[in-house]
Design a protein around this motif. Structure first.
Motif, mmCIF file in Angstrom:
data_model
loop_
_atom_site.group_PDB
_atom_site.id
_atom_site.type_symbol
_atom_site.label_atom_id
_atom_site.label_comp_id
_atom_site.label_asym_id
_atom_site.label_seq_id
_atom_site.Cartn_x
_atom_site.Cartn_y
_atom_site.Cartn_z
ATOM 1 N N CYS A 121 0.830 -1.195 0.000
ATOM 2 C CA CYS A 121 0.000 0.000 0.000
ATOM 3 C C CYS A 121 0.874 1.258 0.000
ATOM 4 C CB CYS A 121 -0.891 0.042 1.252
ATOM 5 S SG CYS A 121 -2.084 -1.284 1.397
ATOM 6 N N SER A 150 -2.244 4.032 -3.554
ATOM 7 C CA SER A 150 -3.499 3.694 -2.886
ATOM 8 C C SER A 150 -3.237 2.470 -2.028
ATOM 9 C CB SER A 150 -4.582 3.356 -3.928
ATOM 10 O OG SER A 150 -4.285 2.117 -4.573
ATOM 11 N N ALA A 151 -4.301 1.965 -1.411
ATOM 12 C CA ALA A 151 -4.200 0.645 -0.806
ATOM 13 C C ALA A 151 -3.953 -0.379 -1.915
ATOM 14 C CB ALA A 151 -5.483 0.319 -0.056
ATOM 15 N N THR A 153 -4.549 -4.387 -2.918
ATOM 16 C CA THR A 153 -5.255 -5.616 -2.580
ATOM 17 C C THR A 153 -4.293 -6.802 -2.621
ATOM 18 O OG1 THR A 153 -7.259 -4.712 -3.595
ATOM 19 C CG2 THR A 153 -7.229 -7.065 -3.150
ATOM 20 N N SER A 158 -5.944 -11.038 -7.073
ATOM 21 C CA SER A 158 -5.227 -9.805 -7.407
ATOM 22 C C SER A 158 -3.715 -9.994 -7.445
ATOM 23 C CB SER A 158 -5.597 -8.688 -6.426
ATOM 24 O OG SER A 158 -5.210 -9.017 -5.106
ATOM 25 N N SER A 187 -7.127 -6.249 -10.643
ATOM 26 C CA SER A 187 -7.647 -5.533 -9.486
ATOM 27 C C SER A 187 -9.171 -5.609 -9.457
ATOM 28 C CB SER A 187 -7.216 -4.068 -9.513
ATOM 29 O OG SER A 187 -7.807 -3.386 -10.612
ATOM 30 N N TYR A 188 -9.715 -5.342 -8.283
ATOM 31 C CA TYR A 188 -11.160 -5.217 -8.153
ATOM 32 C C TYR A 188 -11.564 -3.794 -8.510
ATOM 33 C CZ TYR A 188 -10.555 -9.546 -5.546
ATOM 34 O OH TYR A 188 -10.209 -10.824 -5.181
ATOM 35 N N GLN A 189 -12.760 -3.633 -9.015
ATOM 36 C CA GLN A 189 -13.208 -2.319 -9.479
ATOM 37 C C GLN A 189 -13.092 -1.281 -8.361
ATOM 38 O OE1 GLN A 189 -17.155 -2.308 -11.113
ATOM 39 N NE2 GLN A 189 -16.999 -0.223 -11.887
ATOM 40 N N GLY A 190 -12.453 -0.166 -8.704
ATOM 41 C CA GLY A 190 -12.318 0.927 -7.750
ATOM 42 C C GLY A 190 -11.186 0.768 -6.756
ATOM 43 N N THR A 191 -10.335 -0.245 -6.948
ATOM 44 C CA THR A 191 -9.217 -0.464 -6.025
ATOM 45 C C THR A 191 -7.899 -0.456 -6.791
ATOM 46 O OG1 THR A 191 -9.231 -2.875 -6.260
ATOM 47 C CG2 THR A 191 -10.686 -1.925 -4.583
ATOM 48 N N ASP A 192 -6.802 -0.499 -6.057
ATOM 49 C CA ASP A 192 -5.480 -0.743 -6.615
ATOM 50 C C ASP A 192 -5.061 0.258 -7.691
ATOM 51 O OD1 ASP A 192 -5.373 -2.947 -4.955
ATOM 52 O OD2 ASP A 192 -5.943 -4.363 -6.509
ATOM 53 N N HIS A 235 -5.720 2.837 -14.565
ATOM 54 C CA HIS A 235 -7.122 3.215 -14.599
ATOM 55 C C HIS A 235 -7.236 4.506 -15.388
ATOM 56 C CE1 HIS A 235 -7.753 -0.038 -11.889
ATOM 57 N NE2 HIS A 235 -7.289 0.572 -10.833
#
Length: 235
Positions: A121, A150-151, A153, A158, A187-192, A235
């Motif tokens: 992170c 960001s954080a 995952t 991931s 990644s998951y949506q809205g993360t990483d 992204h």
């Protein structure tokens, strides 16, 4: 890719800490071994030399920060997965099994590595106006810093970013873009929010590092002095 690249790999999965707050901040990372293991398997199979592989209690701060050794300085390509924080921006800390390593550019790039990946992170906090400042002292060998703004995952799915990343760069894809794509695809949506930070001698040079530099170009040190720094996020 050249078969004489030296790589160094490490990870931490559990973090013995005293106190409820410290234990909550440094929760166990069950899958932290996966991304660096994928990288190791793929790159060694392709001919890279594994200079070191250390994890948990075997990956001591004193072996990284120069107290006993500076392992990352002995390789061209460094990859570590663990906890990280930028809680007091713009200072990044790598949190390992046995302690924390506050890292600045001065800790990297004197003799190596050319590429350093911190699969943790918060390598940087882009909201901080001077997020580049700690990295302006980077040694001339360091050309690319990879991580997350960001954080990050750390899950079974991931962490396959390590596999995709290594396969892409072995195939000849530009290193920075391969990292950003691998993070995005796994990644998951809205993360990483993956980030690639390039170091160059000029605007043209730093753009080359960010968009064109491959494993076949390493090592490729820049001139000494304060680097030009540029970054791109996924992204």
């Amino acid at each position: 890719m050249p078969n004489n690249l030296r790589i160094g790999v490490g990870w931490s999965t559990h973090f013995p800490r005293r106190g409820v707050l410290n234990q909550a901040r440094c929760r166990r990372l069950r899958y932290a071994y996966r991304a660096p293991s994928f990288v190791t398997e793929e790159m060694v199979a392709d001919g890279s030399e594994l200079t070191f592989l250390k994890f948990d209690e075997g990956l001591a701060i004193s072996e990284l920060d120069g107290t006993n050794n500076a392992l990352a300085s002995n390789v061209d390509f460094f990859y570590v997965a663990s906890h990280g924080t930028c809680a007091t921006p713009p200072q990044y800390k790598l949190i390992l099994h046995g302690g924390e390593w506050p890292i600045t550019g001065a800790d990297l790039g004197v003799n190596g590595p050319s590429v350093a990946t911190f699969d943790t992170c918060d390598l940087v906090d882009l909201k901080h106006a001077r997020w580049k400042a700690p990295w302006e002292t980077a040694g001339a060998q360091l050309r690319l810093l990879l991580g997350f703004a960001s954080a990050a995952t750390v899950a079974e799915n991931s962490t396959r970013r390590g596999l995709e990343f290594s396969q892409k760069i072995i195939a000849g894809d530009p290193i920075a873009q391969a990292w950003l794509q691998a993070v995005h695809h796994n990644s998951y949506q809205g993360t990483d929010l993956g980030i690639a930070i390039a170091f160059g001698d000029s605007d043209k040079d730093v753009d080359w590092v960010l968009y064109d530099m491959t494993l076949g170009d390493l090592p490729c040190p820049r001139s000494t002095g304060t680097p030009v720094i540029a970054a791109e996020v996924c992204h």
